[in-house]
Enzyme design. Sequence first.
Site, PDB file in Angstrom:
ATOM      1  N   SER A  49       0.796  -1.227   0.000  1.00 61.58           N
ATOM      2  CA  SER A  49       0.000   0.000   0.000  1.00 61.58           C
ATOM      3  C   SER A  49       0.828   1.276   0.000  1.00 61.58           C
ATOM      4  O   SER A  49       0.268   2.362  -0.135  1.00 61.58           O
ATOM      5  CB  SER A  49      -0.928   0.025   1.220  1.00 61.58           C
ATOM      6  OG  SER A  49      -1.817  -1.052   1.156  1.00 61.58           O
ATOM      7  N   ALA A  50       2.137   1.158   0.198  1.00 57.94           N
ATOM      8  CA  ALA A  50       2.983   2.360   0.186  1.00 57.94           C
ATOM      9  C   ALA A  50       2.920   2.971  -1.204  1.00 57.94           C
ATOM     10  O   ALA A  50       2.868   2.262  -2.196  1.00 57.94           O
ATOM     11  CB  ALA A  50       4.409   2.004   0.556  1.00 57.94           C
ATOM     12  N   PHE A 119      10.348  15.199  -1.443  1.00 55.33           N
ATOM     13  CA  PHE A 119       9.504  14.650  -0.391  1.00 55.33           C
ATOM     14  C   PHE A 119       9.657  15.474   0.876  1.00 55.33           C
ATOM     15  O   PHE A 119      10.638  16.197   1.037  1.00 55.33           O
ATOM     16  CB  PHE A 119       9.895  13.178  -0.125  1.00 55.33           C
ATOM     17  CG  PHE A 119       8.734  12.223  -0.299  1.00 55.33           C
ATOM     18  CD1 PHE A 119       8.204  11.990  -1.548  1.00 55.33           C
ATOM     19  CD2 PHE A 119       8.184  11.552   0.789  1.00 55.33           C
ATOM     20  CE1 PHE A 119       7.131  11.115  -1.720  1.00 55.33           C
ATOM     21  CE2 PHE A 119       7.115  10.679   0.633  1.00 55.33           C
ATOM     22  CZ  PHE A 119       6.590  10.452  -0.626  1.00 55.33           C
ATOM     23  N   PHE A 159      -0.050 -18.163  11.073  1.00 58.98           N
ATOM     24  CA  PHE A 159      -0.032 -17.045  12.018  1.00 58.98           C
ATOM     25  C   PHE A 159       0.817 -17.423  13.233  1.00 58.98           C
ATOM     26  O   PHE A 159       0.465 -18.338  13.991  1.00 58.98           O
ATOM     27  CB  PHE A 159      -1.467 -16.710  12.450  1.00 58.98           C
ATOM     28  CG  PHE A 159      -1.548 -15.549  13.394  1.00 58.98           C
ATOM     29  CD1 PHE A 159      -1.222 -14.274  12.964  1.00 58.98           C
ATOM     30  CD2 PHE A 159      -1.940 -15.727  14.706  1.00 58.98           C
ATOM     31  CE1 PHE A 159      -1.294 -13.186  13.829  1.00 58.98           C
ATOM     32  CE2 PHE A 159      -2.017 -14.645  15.583  1.00 58.98           C
ATOM     33  CZ  PHE A 159      -1.697 -13.381  15.142  1.00 58.98           C
ATOM     34  N   ASP A 214       1.760  -7.779  15.550  1.00 55.95           N
ATOM     35  CA  ASP A 214       2.006  -9.157  15.992  1.00 55.95           C
ATOM     36  C   ASP A 214       3.454  -9.390  16.451  1.00 55.95           C
ATOM     37  O   ASP A 214       3.689  -9.960  17.511  1.00 55.95           O
ATOM     38  CB  ASP A 214       1.658 -10.139  14.867  1.00 55.95           C
ATOM     39  CG  ASP A 214       0.243  -9.935  14.337  1.00 55.95           C
ATOM     40  OD1 ASP A 214      -0.645  -9.628  15.159  1.00 55.95           O
ATOM     41  OD2 ASP A 214       0.036 -10.067  13.120  1.00 55.95           O
ATOM     42  N   GLN A 233       3.184   8.038  14.016  1.00 55.09           N
ATOM     43  CA  GLN A 233       3.127   9.033  12.951  1.00 55.09           C
ATOM     44  C   GLN A 233       1.723   9.197  12.391  1.00 55.09           C
ATOM     45  O   GLN A 233       1.105   8.218  11.971  1.00 55.09           O
ATOM     46  CB  GLN A 233       4.072   8.651  11.813  1.00 55.09           C
ATOM     47  CG  GLN A 233       4.038   9.659  10.673  1.00 55.09           C
ATOM     48  CD  GLN A 233       5.229   9.544   9.753  1.00 55.09           C
ATOM     49  OE1 GLN A 233       5.281   8.637   8.927  1.00 55.09           O
ATOM     50  NE2 GLN A 233       6.197  10.426   9.921  1.00 55.09           N
ATOM     51  N   LEU A 245      -4.822   6.213   2.362  1.00 55.15           N
ATOM     52  CA  LEU A 245      -3.681   7.110   2.195  1.00 55.15           C
ATOM     53  C   LEU A 245      -3.707   7.827   0.846  1.00 55.15           C
ATOM     54  O   LEU A 245      -3.866   7.210  -0.199  1.00 55.15           O
ATOM     55  CB  LEU A 245      -2.393   6.271   2.291  1.00 55.15           C
ATOM     56  CG  LEU A 245      -1.079   6.967   1.937  1.00 55.15           C
ATOM     57  CD1 LEU A 245      -0.729   8.011   2.975  1.00 55.15           C
ATOM     58  CD2 LEU A 245       0.043   5.950   1.818  1.00 55.15           C
ATOM     59  N   GLU A 248       2.084  11.460   0.094  1.00 52.14           N
ATOM     60  CA  GLU A 248       2.840  12.693   0.231  1.00 52.14           C
ATOM     61  C   GLU A 248       3.402  13.139  -1.128  1.00 52.14           C
ATOM     62  O   GLU A 248       3.677  14.312  -1.347  1.00 52.14           O
ATOM     63  CB  GLU A 248       3.986  12.435   1.216  1.00 52.14           C
ATOM     64  CG  GLU A 248       4.822  13.636   1.545  1.00 52.14           C
ATOM     65  CD  GLU A 248       5.676  13.380   2.785  1.00 52.14           C
ATOM     66  OE1 GLU A 248       5.180  12.752   3.739  1.00 52.14           O
ATOM     67  OE2 GLU A 248       6.831  13.816   2.793  1.00 52.14           O
ATOM     68  N   ARG A 282       6.011  15.397   8.332  1.00 51.32           N
ATOM     69  CA  ARG A 282       4.631  14.972   8.561  1.00 51.32           C
ATOM     70  C   ARG A 282       4.072  15.400   9.903  1.00 51.32           C
ATOM     71  O   ARG A 282       2.908  15.786  10.007  1.00 51.32           O
ATOM     72  CB  ARG A 282       4.555  13.446   8.445  1.00 51.32           C
ATOM     73  CG  ARG A 282       4.734  12.998   7.025  1.00 51.32           C
ATOM     74  CD  ARG A 282       4.770  11.504   6.893  1.00 51.32           C
ATOM     75  NE  ARG A 282       4.861  11.148   5.478  1.00 51.32           N
ATOM     76  CZ  ARG A 282       5.047   9.903   5.038  1.00 51.32           C
ATOM     77  NH1 ARG A 282       5.183   8.907   5.893  1.00 51.32           N
ATOM     78  NH2 ARG A 282       5.113   9.663   3.743  1.00 51.32           N
ATOM     79  N   HIS A 350      -0.498   6.405  10.623  1.00 52.98           N
ATOM     80  CA  HIS A 350       0.147   5.850   9.441  1.00 52.98           C
ATOM     81  C   HIS A 350       1.276   4.885   9.782  1.00 52.98           C
ATOM     82  O   HIS A 350       1.431   3.854   9.138  1.00 52.98           O
ATOM     83  CB  HIS A 350       0.692   7.011   8.614  1.00 52.98           C
ATOM     84  CG  HIS A 350       1.306   6.605   7.304  1.00 52.98           C
ATOM     85  ND1 HIS A 350       0.640   5.847   6.370  1.00 52.98           N
ATOM     86  CD2 HIS A 350       2.528   6.877   6.762  1.00 52.98           C
ATOM     87  CE1 HIS A 350       1.419   5.660   5.313  1.00 52.98           C
ATOM     88  NE2 HIS A 350       2.572   6.253   5.529  1.00 52.98           N
ATOM     89  N   ARG A 385       9.452   9.932  11.527  1.00 48.36           N
ATOM     90  CA  ARG A 385      10.080   9.405  10.324  1.00 48.36           C
ATOM     91  C   ARG A 385       9.838  10.331   9.142  1.00 48.36           C
ATOM     92  O   ARG A 385       8.751  10.882   8.997  1.00 48.36           O
ATOM     93  CB  ARG A 385       9.487   8.032  10.005  1.00 48.36           C
ATOM     94  CG  ARG A 385       9.938   7.464   8.685  1.00 48.36           C
ATOM     95  CD  ARG A 385       9.403   6.073   8.451  1.00 48.36           C
ATOM     96  NE  ARG A 385       7.985   6.037   8.150  1.00 48.36           N
ATOM     97  CZ  ARG A 385       7.459   6.256   6.940  1.00 48.36           C
ATOM     98  NH1 ARG A 385       8.244   6.555   5.915  1.00 48.36           N
ATOM     99  NH2 ARG A 385       6.155   6.187   6.749  1.00 48.36           N
TER     100      ARG A 385
END
Lengths: 573, 249, 119
Positions: A49-50, A119, A159, A214, A233, A245, A248, A282, A350, A385
Amino acid sequence: MVEVVRHDIVIVGGGGAGIRAAIAAVEADPKVTVALVSKVYPMRSHTVSAEGGAAAVVPGSDDSLDKHAYDTVKGSDFLADQDVVDYFVEQAPLELTRLEHWGCPWSRNDDGSVATRPFGGMQIPRTWYAADKVGFHMLHTLFQHCMRFDRIVRYDEYFVTKLLVDGGAVKGVAALDMREGKTRVVLGRAVILATGGAGKCFPFTTNGTIKTGDGMALAYRAGVGLKDMEFVQYHPTGLPGTGILITEASRGEGGYLINSEGERFLVTRDYGVGQKAELGPRDMISRAIMQEISAGRGIKGAYGEHVQLDLRHLGEAKIMKRLPFVRELSKTYAGVDPVHQPIPIRPVVHYMMGGVDTNVTGATDLPGLYAAGECASVSLNGANRLGSNSLTECLVFGARAAIEALKYARGTSEGNETALRRQGEEEMARIDALRGRKKGGERISQIRREMNLAMERGCGVYRDQASMQQTVAEVAQLKGRYADLALEDSSKVFNTEILTALELGNMLDVAETIAVAALARQESRGAHACRDYPTRNDQKFLHHLLVFFTPAGPRLEKKAVTITRFQPEERKY
Amino acid sequence: MSDRQKKTFVITRFDPDKDEVPKTQTYEIPVRPDWKVLDALNFIKDEVDGTLSHRWSCRMAVCGSCGMMVNGEPKLTCKTALSDYGDTVEVGPLSNFPVIRDLVVELEGFMEKFKAVKPWILRAKEKAPEEGVYRQSPAELEAFKQFSMCINCMLCYAACPVVGNEPDYLGPAAIALGHRYNLDSRDEGDAERNQVFREEGGVYSCSYANECSEVCPKNVDPAAAINQAKFLAVVDWAKSFVSPRSRKK
Amino acid sequence: MKHLIARLEPVIWALFGGGFFVGCLLMPAFIFMLCIAAPLGWLPEGALSYERAHALAANPIGRLALFVLIVLPFWNGANHLRHFVIDLRGIRSDGVVAPACYAAALVVTGIAAVAVGKL
């Protein structure tokens, strides 16, 4: 009888850090086999997902390792360990180049070199990107590349529920095989945790449902400290309601943040980001948005108040070339087309700066246990970060942890299999007793909702002592109620209810460490903004906080921060 | 709850330890107007029936976990708006796959096909990272970019009539992936992959139905990839008679 | 037989694709010349006379062109028919249908070869 398999290294988590570690291990030693144990098929891991990019100095550009290091340390509000930062910036270009060699479709300049974009908090464009699906492309490249190694043995949809310790060292894991509903033991001479963050402790997050802390909880219960947990964050730009999201990179490509009056508040008002405006770090931009909303300049929507991200001036061609995913997400999940309308956004949980305490090698204080990626706190990110450092972090420290784990594994024994098997059997009994348990009357979703709300109230963008105290108490009480969980599903095959219950247990542990550490840090630094102590206090708090598990509740400890070249200074942009 | 209306969900249930064949179960729940199908499933799981099993994670159409049949069509449930459907919505596991449980299907067969197309860069000589990146022009990137966008959600396998008939068929996503590497200017492995493409169950099993591209939620257009691969694989094969060098490669 | 056909799939596909190509590209020209231009008298006198047509067809290149023009569309049709039947009747029918379709195309190929040879 519990089934036992044995490998040299066991990696828990199949995202960016986990797969990178697996590849590093089999490449470094032609004999070892690696178990890659993941609760989802690796290409589902949340690295996918980044969006915006991965940071590294481009060799031969006018950038330098020093500048990247300085930006990272300043971004961290001087709580990054500077030896770690130095190692990171030096390895970053090599790691991103390696990924290029493995097929990652990085966006290009006309001359065929790799393109970079600006960025937040970075003084020079050094963020490598593949349009606005960087995590997706990195994860798929890594996963596809790892297919060439038969010595990486995948245990998909397993798991991990417990670290198995023998003679004071970690020798494997017990894991629930979702498909059959059986606990199995995966042994190895070293274990690397790469399970990602814990955003799902909060109600409003960019994180997928699998990010339940986890690995952090596994290490915590095994006696390893969790470090810098108070630093959570908030990404400035998430879609209201879903928390999806909006990268950025949309600001890196020139997008504006505007309030209800159509004003670019980061330019017109002093929020400490100076000339950087929308490209500030951020933590500062998230606070600016919250202040705009409290000042009455937010926009009311179905999911509370928000501000807007305006990309209209970029034009359709640029949006389609650089930010096509942002457009798709905005249309599908917010009903707006950014070519014609501004996107509603608000700060959203995030990323966890905190995690399993490791040194620069990825080693924890528990022999045989390593950690990398978001679940670790190697102290690259300190109190905040910088965007695009974390994808690179997964690669740099995933690889490093694997090399160090391998070195360690060569000099250690396999452990007492009988004892380890017995632990696996105890774990199997514990899981079997939980499955379909009718005791008590607590619902998973109810406890989760209350935990989410408590965390948002006490550990939001702005915090205060009273609400943090209340959150600590509430989470402790929820942990008590968790013991009375009632489960409906007593079946074995792909029982996702028991998975959800175990994840909730992990989240409660992690949530407690976040709240306890936040309450103890009586200052404001990076992402931790405390109204009762609005300034940074280097005399008293220029150190990490470690949280240890004790049966009586969490215990806090200080840990020194490594400062070499960059002395703490006022953080202003 | 005032903005909520009721909808009925008819969901396929199957527990191999209890059921001989799948059955359906009906749930009537209040939904919000902006919900996706996945939101409804999660509501049922959380508030109504904890025994329902389905896969999901990112809820933003990129992890590829939540593919299911919605009213008989393969859909990514996190991207499928409930407002597009009437008062009753049927949700079942993806077609053409063995069912493990409820809405969860078996992916192991696909994982083998995925590996069979050698989805990694193959080169006679590899560069060290210290030597820098390979040059690749924007046009060279564009040549394969579209085929690199697949999220492995398996909708194309559920839609493909050949996958249903011929379980050994490599299938749209795997072929598009192999083709993506064949088109990559950094790769030299096309002869090896074309070999795989020409084998039984390879690209020529495709019957030109184009269903894969119709259902793809990411506009990958696997049908185009398959057709291109058919052509390139046969050219490659013909070349092997003319030039012994290309046969060796 | 099934495995033989599987092994020959690339060849069959090439013939099929070729048939599609020939059909799309040359058929319209053919139809235009024979069904529109000739009846409307757009062609010069004697352009389609037996002698001219025979000379064109009997030339080695003409023979080859004619052969390709006849044969490839048959392979295209055979392959299409096969997949059409699979869609209608399921894969199990393929054991009979595929050999039947391709055998028919093969027979046509043979006949065409003989016919073109005898021109």
